[in-house]
Each structure stands twice: as C-alpha cells, then as structure tokens.
Design a protein around this motif. Structure first.
Motif, mmCIF file in Angstrom:
data_model
loop_
_atom_site.group_PDB
_atom_site.id
_atom_site.type_symbol
_atom_site.label_atom_id
_atom_site.label_comp_id
_atom_site.label_asym_id
_atom_site.label_seq_id
_atom_site.Cartn_x
_atom_site.Cartn_y
_atom_site.Cartn_z
ATOM 1 N N ALA A 124 -10.773 23.988 70.121
ATOM 2 C CA ALA A 124 -10.938 22.983 69.064
ATOM 3 C C ALA A 124 -12.029 22.024 69.511
ATOM 4 O O ALA A 124 -11.944 21.463 70.592
ATOM 5 N N SER A 125 -13.042 21.859 68.687
ATOM 6 C CA SER A 125 -14.126 20.954 69.071
ATOM 7 C C SER A 125 -14.390 19.927 67.993
ATOM 8 O O SER A 125 -14.271 20.221 66.799
ATOM 9 N N SER A 126 -14.765 18.722 68.432
ATOM 10 C CA SER A 126 -15.268 17.770 67.446
ATOM 11 C C SER A 126 -16.619 18.294 66.954
ATOM 12 O O SER A 126 -17.282 19.054 67.645
ATOM 13 N N GLY A 127 -16.978 17.902 65.756
ATOM 14 C CA GLY A 127 -18.123 18.512 65.103
ATOM 15 C C GLY A 127 -19.447 17.893 65.469
ATOM 16 O O GLY A 127 -19.484 16.905 66.198
ATOM 17 N N PRO A 128 -20.517 18.449 64.988
ATOM 18 C CA PRO A 128 -20.531 19.684 64.200
ATOM 19 C C PRO A 128 -20.366 20.930 65.076
ATOM 20 O O PRO A 128 -20.661 20.906 66.257
ATOM 21 N N ILE A 129 -19.918 22.016 64.410
ATOM 22 C CA ILE A 129 -19.864 23.311 65.071
ATOM 23 C C ILE A 129 -20.575 24.329 64.187
ATOM 24 O O ILE A 129 -20.829 24.063 63.007
ATOM 25 N N ASP A 130 -20.905 25.494 64.758
ATOM 26 C CA ASP A 130 -21.302 26.657 63.970
ATOM 27 C C ASP A 130 -20.291 27.728 64.322
ATOM 28 O O ASP A 130 -20.374 28.354 65.378
ATOM 29 N N MET A 131 -19.311 27.879 63.456
ATOM 30 C CA MET A 131 -18.174 28.733 63.778
ATOM 31 C C MET A 131 -18.590 30.184 63.965
ATOM 32 O O MET A 131 -18.148 30.851 64.893
ATOM 33 N N GLN A 191 -11.398 32.139 69.894
ATOM 34 C CA GLN A 191 -11.715 31.651 68.545
ATOM 35 C C GLN A 191 -12.022 30.157 68.584
ATOM 36 O O GLN A 191 -11.298 29.391 69.220
ATOM 37 N N LEU A 192 -13.082 29.791 67.905
ATOM 38 C CA LEU A 192 -13.505 28.394 67.822
ATOM 39 C C LEU A 192 -13.176 27.817 66.450
ATOM 40 O O LEU A 192 -13.349 28.485 65.434
ATOM 41 N N GLY A 193 -12.687 26.590 66.429
ATOM 42 C CA GLY A 193 -12.479 25.888 65.160
ATOM 43 C C GLY A 193 -12.798 24.418 65.335
ATOM 44 O O GLY A 193 -12.792 23.899 66.455
ATOM 45 N N ILE A 194 -13.065 23.752 64.226
ATOM 46 C CA ILE A 194 -13.294 22.316 64.332
ATOM 47 C C ILE A 194 -11.944 21.613 64.546
ATOM 48 O O ILE A 194 -10.892 22.136 64.159
ATOM 49 N N ASP A 195 -11.975 20.431 65.168
ATOM 50 C CA ASP A 195 -10.723 19.751 65.522
ATOM 51 C C ASP A 195 -9.808 19.502 64.320
ATOM 52 O O ASP A 195 -8.594 19.674 64.412
ATOM 53 N N GLY A 196 -10.394 19.148 63.181
ATOM 54 C CA GLY A 196 -9.569 18.851 62.006
ATOM 55 C C GLY A 196 -8.841 20.073 61.477
ATOM 56 O O GLY A 196 -7.691 19.979 61.035
ATOM 57 N N VAL A 197 -9.492 21.211 61.512
ATOM 58 C CA VAL A 197 -8.850 22.458 61.074
ATOM 59 C C VAL A 197 -7.696 22.789 62.026
ATOM 60 O O VAL A 197 -6.610 23.199 61.603
ATOM 61 N N CYS A 198 -7.924 22.576 63.323
ATOM 62 C CA CYS A 198 -6.860 22.830 64.306
ATOM 63 C C CYS A 198 -5.690 21.870 64.087
ATOM 64 O O CYS A 198 -4.525 22.260 64.183
ATOM 65 N N LEU A 199 -6.016 20.619 63.787
ATOM 66 C CA LEU A 199 -4.961 19.643 63.501
ATOM 67 C C LEU A 199 -4.128 20.097 62.295
ATOM 68 O O LEU A 199 -2.892 20.013 62.311
ATOM 69 N N ALA A 200 -4.812 20.595 61.268
ATOM 70 C CA ALA A 200 -4.098 21.074 60.075
ATOM 71 C C ALA A 200 -3.207 22.264 60.437
ATOM 72 O O ALA A 200 -2.076 22.383 59.939
ATOM 73 N N LEU A 201 -3.685 23.151 61.300
ATOM 74 C CA LEU A 201 -2.873 24.291 61.748
ATOM 75 C C LEU A 201 -1.621 23.812 62.479
ATOM 76 O O LEU A 201 -0.533 24.370 62.296
ATOM 77 N N GLY A 210 -20.362 30.626 67.144
ATOM 78 C CA GLY A 210 -19.575 30.218 68.310
ATOM 79 C C GLY A 210 -20.219 29.086 69.087
ATOM 80 O O GLY A 210 -20.061 28.992 70.303
ATOM 81 N N VAL A 211 -20.911 28.210 68.348
ATOM 82 C CA VAL A 211 -21.686 27.137 68.992
ATOM 83 C C VAL A 211 -21.084 25.775 68.636
ATOM 84 O O VAL A 211 -20.721 25.531 67.484
ATOM 85 N N VAL A 212 -20.998 24.914 69.646
ATOM 86 C CA VAL A 212 -20.580 23.528 69.394
ATOM 87 C C VAL A 212 -21.768 22.604 69.639
ATOM 88 O O VAL A 212 -22.610 22.881 70.487
ATOM 89 N N ALA A 213 -21.799 21.494 68.890
ATOM 90 C CA ALA A 213 -22.886 20.520 69.069
ATOM 91 C C ALA A 213 -22.358 19.101 68.876
ATOM 92 O O ALA A 213 -22.882 18.334 68.064
ATOM 93 N N PRO A 214 -21.313 18.732 69.628
ATOM 94 C CA PRO A 214 -20.744 17.390 69.433
ATOM 95 C C PRO A 214 -21.681 16.303 69.962
ATOM 96 O O PRO A 214 -22.210 16.423 71.066
ATOM 97 N N ALA A 215 -21.866 15.268 69.171
ATOM 98 C CA ALA A 215 -22.778 14.178 69.546
ATOM 99 C C ALA A 215 -22.326 13.482 70.820
ATOM 100 O O ALA A 215 -23.139 12.932 71.561
ATOM 101 N N GLU A 216 -21.018 13.537 71.098
ATOM 102 C CA GLU A 216 -20.477 12.768 72.224
ATOM 103 C C GLU A 216 -20.639 13.472 73.573
ATOM 104 O O GLU A 216 -20.345 12.895 74.609
ATOM 105 N N VAL A 217 -21.047 14.744 73.555
ATOM 106 C CA VAL A 217 -21.251 15.466 74.820
ATOM 107 C C VAL A 217 -22.763 15.625 75.014
ATOM 108 O O VAL A 217 -23.384 16.496 74.391
ATOM 109 N N PRO A 218 -23.368 14.762 75.842
ATOM 110 C CA PRO A 218 -24.837 14.694 75.905
ATOM 111 C C PRO A 218 -25.518 16.042 76.092
ATOM 112 O O PRO A 218 -26.480 16.359 75.382
#
Ligand SMILES: [Zn+2]
Length: 298
Positions: free
Chosen positions: A60-67, A100-110, A70-78
C-alpha cells in the motif's frame, strides 16, 4: 504460507506478516528515510518474513502510483518522487510470491470491507486523516481503483471558502486545510507552540484556543468535502479514521454542522459519518488482503 504487507506512508514505512485472522501481529515501522528507501523496506520485509516462505506481498503506497507499471512516486519519499519500480524490486526479493500494489486509500477500503465498519455496506467513502488524507470509494460492493490506480484521492477535492496552498501545487484542497500537517502548520502560524499533531489533537480535546480552532477549521472543511463527494456518488455512509478523527467534539461537531448545512438533497438526509475502529493498522491490513487476493487469483 506467509502473507506480508508493506505500507509506504507519507511519514512511515511499515511491514508485517499477517496471521490467519489477518490482524497486524507485529508491525515493524521506521520513519520515511531520506536515503536508502528500498534498502530499508527490504530490511523491514526480511525481518517481517522471519525466514518463512512468502506466498504474497501486498504493498500500500501513498500516491501517486502507477498500478499497472508497479511504480510508486510519493512526494514524501525524496528518492522516489520521480518514480520507483517497487513491484519489480519486491519480485526479485520474493520470487515465488504474488506481489500486488495498491494506493493506500484502496487498501484502507479493503480493510474496512473485510474487517471494519463497511463489512455489510456496499456503498461508502472511507477516509484516513492523519498528516495526510487518503480515501477509498466503495460503489455497489466494489472498490473504485480508477484508471491508473489512484481512485479515491479525496484529499484533493476542492473546498469552497478556503484557499490554502496544497502540496499538489493547487490551492484550497481538502488536504491543504484538514490534513494533519496543514492543521499543524495553521496552528503554528496562529502562535501555537506544541510539538506534534498528536499534542494538538489532545489539546483540542480538552480546551478551546488555537488547537480547537485549528481542528474545528478542519472539521468544517471535512464536512463540506464529504457532502460534495456524497452528492456526487449517492453515498450515505462515511468512515473516518486517522489521528484527526480522535480529536473528539472539536472536530466532529463542526464536521456534523457542515454536513447538516450542505448535504440537503433528499437522498443525503441520512448521511452518516462514523469513526473507524481499525486504528493505525487499517492500511497495512488492507495491503495484506490485496496481496492475498492476488495470490488466490494466481
Ligand atoms: Zn491538492
């Protein structure tokens, strides 16, 4: 058979092996590192796996992602701002596991759907409001993933009456007013000198003054945002978790007042916003569910 979950949050990396009942038995976490991000993730995952065979890994990653990529691009991880192929790296680490990669909000909903408040509710918005805001949308029992995997980005819904600059580059987004980092910044601008968001939330619970005003401002913005989203999606149920949700009446009273003011259409009159019971493991547990589902599909 070991199900692993990894959370790439805006402030923490967390990993856990999930047991039969899919509760995060032992969460290993570190603050988001400035350097060596994947190396640190790798260490967390190897520790969490404890030598057993990993059958699935949900990320689960904070966004944005490219599901799809399989790429993550969170602003908070330099190191990862321009994109990091986390799924490929994870597959090299655990070659026999479904990843499997998902955005954090989708994982929260799961997590809410499987173990929380939306277990018997097909249509709902779930949100976590801590330093940042993440959200997941459930429609007819399905979780809206979106075109690129970024569906449910409720933190960037625009809130009328506010013009605060947002980390996304825009202005007046919900996260720019009600996200914990923004609330803390606003309180400090008013002269509050406390140390952390948790301190601010605790102070807002027991008193008036700047902490209560800061949290109240967030509550109003949340109520406005929730009313808009509920009208758009024909929703009447919202689950709200995260640090800010623990602020008591200082948050919930203005939130309820804003909902009462703005959710006026006939199909919105029963709109309920309830606190989440998943505490801070919701996203991690949801990641585990996501990975396990990927393994079951083969
Ligand atoms: Zn924004």
């Amino acid at each position: 058979m070991t199900i692993l979950a990894l959370e790439i949050g805006p402030t923490r990396f967390a990993a856990s092996a999930l047991g039969e009942e899919v509760g995060a038995d032992e969460v290993r976490q570190i603050p988001v590192p400035d350097r060596g991000a994947w190396e640190r993730c790798r260490e967390l995952l190897i520790e969490a796996a404890a030598g057993s065979e990993v059958t699935s890994l949900g990320i689960a990653s904070s966004g944005p992602i490219d599901m799809e990529a399989g790429v993550v691009a969170p602003a908070e991880v330099p190191e990862w701002r321009t994109g990091f192929a986390i799924v490929e790296a994870a597959r090299k680490l655990f070659p026999s596991a479904a990843v499997q990669l998902g955005i954090d909000g989708v994982c929260l909903a799961l997590a809410e759907q499987n173990f929380g408040a939306t277990n018997a509710v097909p249509d709902a918005l779930v949100m976590s409001v801590s330093d940042h805001i993440c959200g997941g949308v459930m429609m007819g029992g399905f979780i809206v993933v979106g075109r690129t995997g970024n569906g449910g980005h409720v933190g960037h819904v625009l809130i009328p009456g506010f013009d605060d600059p947002c980390s996304c580059g825009g202005r007046g987004c919900l996260e720019a007013v009600a996200g914990g980092a923004a609330v803390l910044r606003w309180a400090r601008q008013q002269g509050w000198t406390g140390a952390s968001l948790l301190d601010l939330v605790e102070a807002a619970k027991v008193g008036e003054g700047i902490p209560a005003a800061a949290v109240g401002r967030a509550g109003t913005a949340l109520g406005r945002g929730i009313s808009s989203v509920a009208a758009l999606l024909d929703h009447d149920f919202v689950v709200l978790g995260g640090t800010m949700a623990q602020a008591g009446p200082a948050l919930w009273k203005p939130l309820g007042e804003a909902v009462a003011t703005h959710a006026r259409l006939s199909f919105l009159t029963g709109l309920r916003v309830v606190p989440s019971e998943l505490r801070d493991v919701g996203i991690l547990v949801g990641a585990g569910v996501l990975g396990a589902a990927a393994a079951a599909q083969g």
